[in-house]
Design an enzyme around this catalytic site. Structure first.
Site, PDB file in Angstrom:
ATOM      1  N   GLU A  79      73.827  -5.366  31.811  1.00  0.00           N
ATOM      2  CA  GLU A  79      72.885  -4.284  31.074  1.00  0.00           C
ATOM      3  C   GLU A  79      71.825  -2.976  32.012  1.00  0.00           C
ATOM      4  O   GLU A  79      71.358  -2.494  32.476  1.00  0.00           O
ATOM      5  CB  GLU A  79      71.823  -4.558  30.065  1.00  0.00           C
ATOM      6  CG  GLU A  79      72.965  -5.277  28.980  1.00  0.00           C
ATOM      7  CD  GLU A  79      72.388  -5.504  27.835  1.00  0.00           C
ATOM      8  OE1 GLU A  79      70.883  -5.585  28.084  1.00  0.00           O
ATOM      9  OE2 GLU A  79      72.585  -5.214  26.606  1.00  0.00           O
ATOM     10  N   GLU A 110      77.673 -28.789  31.228  1.00  0.00           N
ATOM     11  CA  GLU A 110      76.126 -28.204  31.842  1.00  0.00           C
ATOM     12  C   GLU A 110      75.338 -29.104  32.446  1.00  0.00           C
ATOM     13  O   GLU A 110      74.115 -29.464  32.617  1.00  0.00           O
ATOM     14  CB  GLU A 110      74.514 -28.078  30.207  1.00  0.00           C
ATOM     15  CG  GLU A 110      74.869 -29.004  29.648  1.00  0.00           C
ATOM     16  CD  GLU A 110      74.245 -28.349  28.373  1.00  0.00           C
ATOM     17  OE1 GLU A 110      73.144 -29.149  27.842  1.00  0.00           O
ATOM     18  OE2 GLU A 110      74.109 -27.630  27.453  1.00  0.00           O
TER      19      GLU A 110
END
Length: 269
Positions: A79, A110
């Site tokens: 953004e 992960e």
């Protein structure tokens, strides 16, 4: 280490609650999040000031995480270009498992302690850059390994997590640790922990972009004009700054491509 993010919910028998009871209790828990983040403002301030010193000299900001935490970092990074007009690559989000993991979980991604730094190497990360590790638990190997290596390589490092005294916060140079308490659904860190992380990310990127000069007054003068709504917003910004007509402002905005350029050129003459 006791993980408050994994502690039992303060509520039980959730399947027996009415819709109103579910919504009311979720909201009651959510109200605790902003207060937990408020307590971390001194730590956020210290990090933002340190990060700004690097970014004003050309350094980049990287976020790294797994699952929800990784997605939140990617959202915040993605953004920045449309909102503040910075180049793609100035703020970068990295997620365990690669871009495919943005939409669909990648099993065990992960758990690799070396892969985080390997993924960052694809972006030629260097000692002028900053790395923020995001992990609700503060125990994610993918993130911990990246932060540890970043420290060794001379980067500025920070963490955003929600368990006090976790391994990640002990490694990072700037630990941001809003303690939001047990989740409404036990262990579902996409809820309060995720909200806290999102609030902190908003604070970090927005304050940095303002300090870097991408906001004038309270307006996004460098925003990308990527749709009609944003063009109209830009035109109205120009009108308020210059007093010219809508038609003139729209013509100048389309000619020069940014609110900042139009206002600066207009004020020159």
């Amino acid at each position: 280490m006791k993980k408050t993010t994994e502690a039992d919910s303060l509520y039980d028998g959730l399947e027996n609650l009415s819709t109103l009871e579910l919504l009311t209790n979720i909201n009651r828990e959510d109200r605790k999040v902003a207060e937990a983040v408020e307590l971390e403002i001194p730590n956020i301030e210290s990090f933002v000031n340190a990060c700004y010193e690097r970014m004003k000299d050309g350094g980049r900001l990287f976020y790294i995480g797994a699952g929800t935490s990784g997605r939140l970092g990617i959202v915040d990074a993605s953004e920045c270009p449309p909102t503040f007009g910075v180049p793609h690559g100035k703020v970068v989000g990295i997620i365990a498992g690669g871009d495919a993991a943005i939409r669909k979980a990648v099993e065990f991604a992960e758990d690799d302690m070396q892969q985080g730094w390997a993924d960052l190497q694809e972006h030629n990360i260097n000692s002028n850059d900053t790395l923020v590790g995001i992990a609700a638990s503060g125990t994610t190997p993918y993130v911990i390994g990246a932060i540890k290596k970043a420290n060794e390589e001379g980067l500025l490092t920070a963490s955003i997590s929600c368990n006090p005294g976790n391994p990640l916060s002990q490694l990072a140079q700037h630990a941001i640790t809003p303690e939001v308490g047990p989740e409404f659904v036990t262990g579902s860190t996409r809820m309060k922990s995720g909200t806290a992380q999102k609030l902190v990310l908003n604070m970090i990127s927005t304050s940095l972009m303002i300090k870097l000069g991408h906001v004038k007054g309270n307006k996004m003068v460098d925003m990308q004009l990527s749709n009609n709504k944003l063009v109209d917003r830009g035109v109205n910004m120009i009108i308020r700054q210059t007093g010219i007509t809508y038609e003139e402002a729209e013509q100048l905005l389309k000619l020069h491509g940014s609110v900042r350029k139009v206002v600066e050129l207009y004020n020159k003459y």
